[in-house]
Design a protein around this motif. Structure first.
Motif, mmCIF file in Angstrom:
data_model
loop_
_atom_site.group_PDB
_atom_site.id
_atom_site.type_symbol
_atom_site.label_atom_id
_atom_site.label_comp_id
_atom_site.label_asym_id
_atom_site.label_seq_id
_atom_site.Cartn_x
_atom_site.Cartn_y
_atom_site.Cartn_z
ATOM 1 N N LYS A 37 0.814 -1.212 0.000
ATOM 2 C CA LYS A 37 0.000 0.000 0.000
ATOM 3 C C LYS A 37 0.852 1.268 0.000
ATOM 4 O O LYS A 37 0.382 2.334 0.382
ATOM 5 N N THR A 38 2.141 1.130 -0.328
ATOM 6 C CA THR A 38 2.967 2.341 -0.408
ATOM 7 C C THR A 38 3.866 2.255 -1.631
ATOM 8 O O THR A 38 4.264 1.185 -2.053
ATOM 9 N N GLY A 39 4.194 3.437 -2.139
ATOM 10 C CA GLY A 39 5.227 3.513 -3.170
ATOM 11 C C GLY A 39 4.765 3.117 -4.560
ATOM 12 O O GLY A 39 5.593 3.023 -5.458
ATOM 13 N N GLY A 40 3.482 2.897 -4.750
ATOM 14 C CA GLY A 40 3.000 2.575 -6.100
ATOM 15 C C GLY A 40 2.988 3.830 -6.958
ATOM 16 O O GLY A 40 3.472 4.879 -6.567
ATOM 17 N N HIS A 41 2.399 3.689 -8.125
ATOM 18 C CA HIS A 41 2.393 4.812 -9.040
ATOM 19 C C HIS A 41 1.082 4.759 -9.811
ATOM 20 O O HIS A 41 0.346 3.780 -9.719
ATOM 21 N N ALA A 42 0.808 5.824 -10.564
ATOM 22 C CA ALA A 42 -0.446 5.853 -11.322
ATOM 23 C C ALA A 42 -0.324 4.944 -12.539
ATOM 24 O O ALA A 42 0.698 4.960 -13.221
ATOM 25 N N VAL A 43 -1.335 4.138 -12.792
ATOM 26 C CA VAL A 43 -1.328 3.238 -13.949
ATOM 27 C C VAL A 43 -2.623 3.453 -14.760
ATOM 28 O O VAL A 43 -3.576 4.058 -14.262
ATOM 29 N N ASP A 44 -2.625 2.956 -15.978
ATOM 30 C CA ASP A 44 -3.767 3.189 -16.871
ATOM 31 C C ASP A 44 -4.535 1.914 -17.153
ATOM 32 O O ASP A 44 -3.932 0.875 -17.401
ATOM 33 N N LEU A 45 -5.846 2.040 -17.149
ATOM 34 C CA LEU A 45 -6.677 0.938 -17.643
ATOM 35 C C LEU A 45 -7.358 1.426 -18.907
ATOM 36 O O LEU A 45 -8.023 2.469 -18.902
ATOM 37 N N PHE A 46 -7.189 0.683 -19.986
ATOM 38 C CA PHE A 46 -7.849 1.032 -21.248
ATOM 39 C C PHE A 46 -9.052 0.113 -21.461
ATOM 40 O O PHE A 46 -9.321 -0.766 -20.648
ATOM 41 N N ARG A 47 -9.753 0.319 -22.548
ATOM 42 C CA ARG A 47 -11.067 -0.301 -22.781
ATOM 43 C C ARG A 47 -11.180 -1.785 -22.393
ATOM 44 O O ARG A 47 -12.034 -2.119 -21.562
ATOM 45 N N PRO A 48 -10.330 -2.693 -22.943
ATOM 46 C CA PRO A 48 -10.549 -4.114 -22.608
ATOM 47 C C PRO A 48 -10.409 -4.379 -21.098
ATOM 48 O O PRO A 48 -11.204 -5.124 -20.530
ATOM 49 N N ALA A 49 -9.424 -3.731 -20.463
ATOM 50 C CA ALA A 49 -9.237 -3.943 -19.018
ATOM 51 C C ALA A 49 -10.398 -3.347 -18.226
ATOM 52 O O ALA A 49 -10.790 -3.873 -17.174
ATOM 53 N N MET A 50 -10.990 -2.270 -18.737
ATOM 54 C CA MET A 50 -12.175 -1.672 -18.087
ATOM 55 C C MET A 50 -13.349 -2.653 -18.195
ATOM 56 O O MET A 50 -14.098 -2.859 -17.239
ATOM 57 N N GLU A 51 -13.487 -3.268 -19.369
ATOM 58 C CA GLU A 51 -14.603 -4.214 -19.564
ATOM 59 C C GLU A 51 -14.432 -5.441 -18.660
ATOM 60 O O GLU A 51 -15.405 -5.937 -18.084
ATOM 61 N N ILE A 52 -13.198 -5.923 -18.554
ATOM 62 C CA ILE A 52 -12.944 -7.102 -17.703
ATOM 63 C C ILE A 52 -13.225 -6.737 -16.232
ATOM 64 O O ILE A 52 -13.832 -7.511 -15.483
#
Ligand SMILES: Cc1cc2nc3c(=O)[nH]c(=O)nc-3n(C[C@H](O)[C@H](O)[C@H](O)COP(=O)(O)OP(=O)(O)OC[C@H]3O[C@@H](n4cnc5c(N)ncnc54)[C@H](O)[C@@H]3O)c2cc1C
Length: 403
Positions: A37-52
């Motif tokens: 829960k520390t030290g992560g970073h911002a990541v992106d979810l695009f369409r297929p990952a949003m649908e899943i």
């Protein structure tokens, strides 16, 4: 059928969720003592990952935890005035369904979706896997599994144990990446601020769910730098050297190097395995096909890969050799396209010339000045380029066994 997954970040919990839905008995072993829960970073979810994620029922939580960054201010080295970029338009050009979220928040959402039906072993790691599936751990008693999956990231332990020499087949993409946790007061919610120079980029952001702000540093290097991955002092020196004299604001961020509770430093490296399964062992997410951290949409690819692997195991009724072959076939094109995208992105995100710096800042500004409908239409003309992640195709696997 008993399946062991190594790694509880993104691909591990998504895979575990779907496998339990299909009736498999799943154990996840994670080296960290608890969900990170520390030290992560911002990541992106695009369409297929949003649908899943929607199929998993976690999309509302994910959307509620979005970083919500809407504006980017870019200071170009040598320019008198900053450029202002509308991030929503920039993202809209790449995807018609996207969310940016902190990696740790995303991981927790996936973990919570399935945790009641999955056995999690925190604070442990696999030490050996026999061809018959006998697995030994650092702490837990050894056990036998039918299938073992490495979901343990770019420096995967399972890959090292099973693939030996081949585990290290990588391509250095000519850059380095560092992330630093700094006081939240140094940034403003919803607004990223970046300094862009020849061969180097530094950018700060924060988000409503965060107690701190994060500075991301990207810099070019022709040669691979020499340091030990545990030698944090040397890594900090290298970072300081690369950003010396950029701007007083960047110097202020670097002052936090001696105080920061979380520091990440790694090369931007692409994994180049042509196949990622051996016997009853396979790899998923960054462990198998990381196109390069921060440049190749690898979070979406990890979610996508986990969903496909689980679906193929269910379709093959647990015949893992058949399932792994089908999984690799399904992933072949998305992985190749992500690798190509990452190689280009690594060059463009950190331009090597003053002209490249100008073109990047100007290009971002231009896109943000166009109406969204137009940027989407233009991006849609090249589904194989900027829309690479939205356009990944996957089979419509059932949501439950027999479903
Ligand atoms: C600095 C940085 C910035 C990034 N920015 C972006 C971005 O902007 N957009 C994007 O889409 N992606 C980005 N990424 C990539 C993204 O974080 C990964 O693609 C994604 O997290 C991959 O998920 P994963 O579950 O496959 O692997 P990881 O997230 O790497 O997780 C691996 C898990 O395995 C565990 N583990 C490691 N070793 C062992 C072991 N021996 N035994 C048991 N468990 C172990 C780790 O603790 C961890 O929990 C970035 C990555 C980095 C490092």
């Amino acid at each position: 059928m008993r399946i062991l997954i190594s790694g509880a970040s993104i691909s591990g919990p998504v895979l575990a969720y779907w496998l339990t839905r299909y009736g498999y008995d799943v154990t996840v072993v994670e080296r960290a003592p608890q969900l990170r829960k520390t030290g992560g970073h911002a990541v992106d979810l695009f369409r297929p990952a949003m649908e899943i994620s929607e199929r998993m029922g976690v999309l509302p939580q994910i959307e509620a935890l979005a970083t919500g960054t809407t504006e980017l201010t870019i200071y170009r080295e040598g320019a008198r005035r900053p450029s202002h970029v509308d991030v929503t338009k920039l993202v809209g050009a790449a995807s018609d369904r996207h969310v940016e979220i902190m990696r740790d928040d995303l991981s927790e959402a996936y973990y919570c979706a399935g945790k009641d039906d999955i056995e999690y072993l925190f604070g442990d790691s696999i030490t050996a896997i026999s061809p018959d599936g006998d697995v030994t751990f650092e702490h837990a008693e050894s056990r036998r599994f039918d299938v073992v999956v490495g979901a343990d990231g770019l420096h995967s332990n399972v890959r090292r144990l099973v693939f030996g020499e081949d585990a290290g087949r990588t391509q250095f993409l000519g850059g380095y990446l560092a992330v630093l946790s700094v006081p939240k007061t140094l940034a403003r919610e919803r607004q990223s601020l970046g300094h862009l120079g020849v061969g180097r980029v530094a950018m700060i952001y924060t988000a409503q769910p965060l107690d701190d702000a994060r500075v991301v540093f990207l810099f070019r290097s022709k040669e691979e730098l020499h340091y030990h991955y545990r030698d944090v002092l040397r890594q900090k020196e290298l970072l300081q050297g690369a950003f010396a004299g950029m701007h007083p604001r960047v110097d202020r961020w670097l002052e936090e190097l001696n105080l920061t509770p979380a520091f990440y430093f790694d090369s931007i490296t692409q994994l180049q395995l042509n196949t990622w399964s051996r016997g009853r062992v396979t790899l998923v997410g960054d462990a198998g096909y990381c196109p390069g951290p921060a440049v190749g949409g690898s979070t979406s690819l990890s979610v996508f890969g986990a969903y496909v692997l689980a679906g193929e195991l269910a379709q093959a009724n647990g015949d893992y050799l058949r399932a792994f072959a089908a999984y690799e076939r399904q992933m072949d094109e998305p992985v190749r396209r992500s690798r190509a995208f990452a190689r280009t992105a690594a060059k463009r995100l950190v331009p090597g010339s003053a002209a490249g710096v100008w073109a990047l800042a100007r290009g971002a500004q231009l896109i943000s000045a166009l109406p969204t409908s137009l940027t989407r239409a233009l991006a849609g003309l090249s589904a194989r380029g900027v829309r690479v992640f939205d356009s990944m195709q996957y089979r419509d696997y059932p949501t439950t066994v027999g479903g």
